[in-house]
Design a protein around this motif. Sequence first.
Motif, PDB file in Angstrom:
ATOM      1  N   ASP A 139       0.845  -1.192   0.000  1.00 22.19           N
ATOM      2  CA  ASP A 139       0.000   0.000   0.000  1.00 22.19           C
ATOM      3  C   ASP A 139       0.884   1.247   0.000  1.00 22.19           C
ATOM      4  OD1 ASP A 139      -0.025   1.132   3.021  1.00 22.19           O
ATOM      5  OD2 ASP A 139       0.202  -1.052   2.989  1.00 22.19           O
ATOM      6  N   GLU A 165      -0.811   6.131  -5.857  1.00 26.67           N
ATOM      7  CA  GLU A 165      -2.022   5.299  -5.798  1.00 26.67           C
ATOM      8  C   GLU A 165      -2.399   4.864  -7.209  1.00 26.67           C
ATOM      9  OE1 GLU A 165      -3.975   3.056  -3.982  1.00 26.67           O
ATOM     10  OE2 GLU A 165      -3.394   4.582  -2.488  1.00 26.67           O
ATOM     11  N   ARG A 168       0.151   2.309  -8.441  1.00 22.48           N
ATOM     12  CA  ARG A 168      -0.106   0.963  -7.866  1.00 22.48           C
ATOM     13  C   ARG A 168      -1.259   0.285  -8.601  1.00 22.48           C
ATOM     14  NH1 ARG A 168      -2.711  -0.768  -2.036  1.00 22.48           N
ATOM     15  NH2 ARG A 168      -2.171  -2.975  -2.230  1.00 22.48           N
TER      16      ARG A 168
END
Length: 211
Positions: A139, A165, A168
């Motif tokens: 994360d 984010e 990812r």
Amino acid sequence: MRDGKFITIEGIEGAGKSTAIQGLQTLFDHHDINYITTREPGGTQVAEAIRNLLLQHHHECIDPITELLLIFAARRQHVQNVIMPALQQGTWVLCDRFTDATYAYQGSGRGLPRTIIDQLKQMVHCMLHPDLTLLLDVDVATGLNRAGKRSAPDRIEQQADHFFERVRQGYLQCAASEPDHFGIINATESPQQVMIQIKTVLQPMLDLHCA
Ligand code: TMP
């Protein structure tokens, strides 16, 4: 024609690529595998110079298309001078990032159309595709926290959390679109646990090598 295996390692900042690469080197040594370790952007003198250009801070803003072209220019040097010659000699290539990073960072992160990346990929390395990509998935908060403890952020690391984010998610989309080529590793776990997962994914390839 090529005999060596092409293995790439991907993940956001702080995913633990360097530690995983050390573990893989130990594993390859143990199995008497002839391999080289290299990285992107970089891997040749010219490609490393482009890497510096990409990661250094500049007064001038680097346009996303310029960034993309620089990455593929470095990649062409790397593919032609290092990766393909090694694979053709039967040497395995362990590469810290490759074109999946471009889909994740320049595609999902910067918002460039996938079709442009597809075209450049076709021009730069149409015949070359990783045999296996290990995606170290972590994360964003954990990854950036780990990365922040290492050194001052470079030009790409200084992006906001929501950029990572998107990166990812971009990586996870790459993995979902090619499940046979990807091993997704839960990289929030300890380095020992990460290595156990990596060994499990690699085992069929190692068994073939030893057969
Ligand atoms: P690293 O190899 O030390 O992780 O850093 C390389 C940086 O370059 C990292 O922030 C990701 C970025 N990068 C891209 O944006 N696109 C690419 O295609 C590649 C290979 C790397």
